[in-house]
Design a protein around this motif. Structure first.
Motif, PDB file in Angstrom:
ATOM      1  N   UNK A 101       0.848  -1.187   0.000  1.00 16.35           N
ATOM      2  CA  UNK A 101       0.000   0.000   0.000  1.00 16.35           C
ATOM      3  C   UNK A 101       0.885   1.239   0.000  1.00 16.35           C
ATOM      4  N   UNK A 102       0.514   2.217  -0.814  1.00 16.40           N
ATOM      5  CA  UNK A 102       1.219   3.504  -0.841  1.00 16.40           C
ATOM      6  C   UNK A 102       0.207   4.594  -0.512  1.00 16.40           C
ATOM      7  N   UNK A 103       0.588   5.464   0.413  1.00 18.11           N
ATOM      8  CA  UNK A 103      -0.261   6.597   0.788  1.00 18.11           C
ATOM      9  C   UNK A 103       0.472   7.865   0.365  1.00 18.11           C
ATOM     10  N   UNK A 104      -0.153   8.595  -0.537  1.00 16.14           N
ATOM     11  CA  UNK A 104       0.431   9.831  -1.045  1.00 16.14           C
ATOM     12  C   UNK A 104      -0.396  11.002  -0.532  1.00 16.14           C
ATOM     13  N   UNK A 105       0.285  12.025  -0.036  1.00 14.17           N
ATOM     14  CA  UNK A 105      -0.368  13.274   0.372  1.00 14.17           C
ATOM     15  C   UNK A 105       0.109  14.375  -0.550  1.00 14.17           C
ATOM     16  N   UNK A 106      -0.825  15.121  -1.107  1.00 19.68           N
ATOM     17  CA  UNK A 106      -0.556  16.279  -1.960  1.00 19.68           C
ATOM     18  C   UNK A 106      -1.148  17.509  -1.299  1.00 19.68           C
ATOM     19  N   UNK A 107      -0.437  18.621  -1.333  1.00 20.08           N
ATOM     20  CA  UNK A 107      -1.069  19.910  -1.057  1.00 20.08           C
ATOM     21  C   UNK A 107      -1.178  20.587  -2.414  1.00 20.08           C
ATOM     22  N   UNK A 108      -2.422  20.905  -2.793  1.00 22.92           N
ATOM     23  CA  UNK A 108      -2.658  21.423  -4.146  1.00 22.92           C
ATOM     24  C   UNK A 108      -3.604  22.617  -4.124  1.00 22.92           C
ATOM     25  N   UNK A 109      -3.555  23.361  -5.206  1.00 19.54           N
ATOM     26  CA  UNK A 109      -4.620  24.293  -5.574  1.00 19.54           C
ATOM     27  C   UNK A 109      -5.286  23.635  -6.764  1.00 19.54           C
ATOM     28  N   UNK A 110      -6.573  23.326  -6.643  1.00 21.29           N
ATOM     29  CA  UNK A 110      -7.289  22.634  -7.712  1.00 21.29           C
ATOM     30  C   UNK A 110      -8.208  23.603  -8.437  1.00 21.29           C
ATOM     31  N   UNK A 111      -7.948  23.761  -9.732  1.00 26.32           N
ATOM     32  CA  UNK A 111      -8.843  24.522 -10.604  1.00 26.32           C
ATOM     33  C   UNK A 111      -9.821  23.511 -11.187  1.00 26.32           C
ATOM     34  N   UNK A 112     -11.093  23.715 -10.888  1.00 28.82           N
ATOM     35  CA  UNK A 112     -12.121  22.785 -11.360  1.00 28.82           C
ATOM     36  C   UNK A 112     -13.345  23.557 -11.803  1.00 28.82           C
ATOM     37  N   UNK A 113     -14.127  22.905 -12.641  1.00 27.69           N
ATOM     38  CA  UNK A 113     -15.429  23.444 -13.013  1.00 27.69           C
ATOM     39  C   UNK A 113     -16.464  22.544 -12.350  1.00 27.69           C
ATOM     40  N   UNK A 114     -17.257  23.162 -11.480  1.00 30.72           N
ATOM     41  CA  UNK A 114     -18.270  22.413 -10.725  1.00 30.72           C
ATOM     42  C   UNK A 114     -19.621  23.053 -11.010  1.00 30.72           C
ATOM     43  N   UNK A 115     -20.532  22.280 -11.585  1.00 35.43           N
ATOM     44  CA  UNK A 115     -21.853  22.813 -11.910  1.00 35.43           C
ATOM     45  C   UNK A 115     -21.810  24.020 -12.822  1.00 35.43           C
ATOM     46  N   UNK A 116     -20.842  24.040 -13.748  1.00 31.57           N
ATOM     47  CA  UNK A 116     -20.728  25.144 -14.703  1.00 31.57           C
ATOM     48  C   UNK A 116     -19.947  26.338 -14.188  1.00 31.57           C
ATOM     49  N   UNK A 117     -19.539  26.326 -12.907  1.00 33.20           N
ATOM     50  CA  UNK A 117     -18.766  27.432 -12.327  1.00 33.20           C
ATOM     51  C   UNK A 117     -17.314  27.013 -12.120  1.00 33.20           C
ATOM     52  N   UNK A 118     -16.402  27.863 -12.579  1.00 32.20           N
ATOM     53  CA  UNK A 118     -14.978  27.590 -12.389  1.00 32.20           C
ATOM     54  C   UNK A 118     -14.558  28.065 -11.000  1.00 32.20           C
ATOM     55  N   UNK A 119     -13.924  27.175 -10.230  1.00 30.94           N
ATOM     56  CA  UNK A 119     -13.486  27.491  -8.865  1.00 30.94           C
ATOM     57  C   UNK A 119     -12.078  26.956  -8.642  1.00 30.94           C
ATOM     58  N   UNK A 120     -11.359  27.625  -7.753  1.00 35.91           N
ATOM     59  CA  UNK A 120     -10.050  27.141  -7.317  1.00 35.91           C
ATOM     60  C   UNK A 120     -10.115  26.969  -5.814  1.00 35.91           C
ATOM     61  N   UNK A 121      -9.747  25.775  -5.353  1.00 38.94           N
ATOM     62  CA  UNK A 121      -9.749  25.477  -3.923  1.00 38.94           C
ATOM     63  C   UNK A 121      -8.414  24.878  -3.506  1.00 38.94           C
ATOM     64  N   UNK A 122      -7.947  25.266  -2.301  1.00 38.25           N
ATOM     65  CA  UNK A 122      -6.740  24.634  -1.755  1.00 38.25           C
ATOM     66  C   UNK A 122      -7.130  23.343  -1.020  1.00 38.25           C
TER      67      UNK A 122
END
Length: 155
Positions: A101-122
């Protein structure tokens, strides 16, 4: 040099080589997991559900801000664009290997489109990979929203 000293030196050299080999092996597995994680973000951005279907374990779980579900629902979410993972800007990565088993942790800023709205979340993203045969499968993907962006040094 006496015979005992030669044996001691040979044993010491072999020990150092063995330890170096073990660290190199672990490092190469960690690098393989980091590479898979990066590829996964790209496959998700490209909505490549054919590759993801093979990559996600059949019993995989996905935890989002809006709920949690299994592999079939995650593939549907990606394919329909309900969540379009446009770009994961990765700031930190760590990998822990426990048996198969490998457990990877990322700290990211995610640019996504959710329900037609573009959002960036940490997020801190936890990815769990399971080794099956010669390949790794994604067993879990969990998003934890951060109060401050990963790039912000004031946390």
């Amino acid at each position: 040099m006496g015979t005992d000293m030669k044996k001691y030196m040979l044993t010491l050299v072999l020990l150092v080589i063995s330890v170096s080999f073990l660290f190199a092996q672990t490092s190469s597995v960690e690098q393989e997991i980091i590479k898979l994680s990066r590829e996964k973000w790209q496959w998700m951005a490209d909505k490549n559900t054919d590759v993801l279907n093979n990559f996600f374990h059949d019993k995989a779980v996905f935890v989002h801000m809006g709920g949690s579900w299994g592999k079939e629902q995650e593939l549907k979410v990606i394919k329909t664009g309900n969540i379009w993972y446009k770009k994961a800007d990765v700031h930190e990565v760590s990998v822990n290997i426990i048996d198969n088993t490998a457990i990877l942790l990322n700290k990211i800023d995610l640019l996504a489109e959710v329900g037609g709205n573009e959002v960036t979340n940490p997020f801190t993203v936890t990815e769990v990979y399971i080794k099956q045969g010669d390949s790794w499968k994604l067993g879990s993907l969990s998003f934890t929203r951060l109060l401050t962006p990963p790039g912000n040094n004031n946390h």
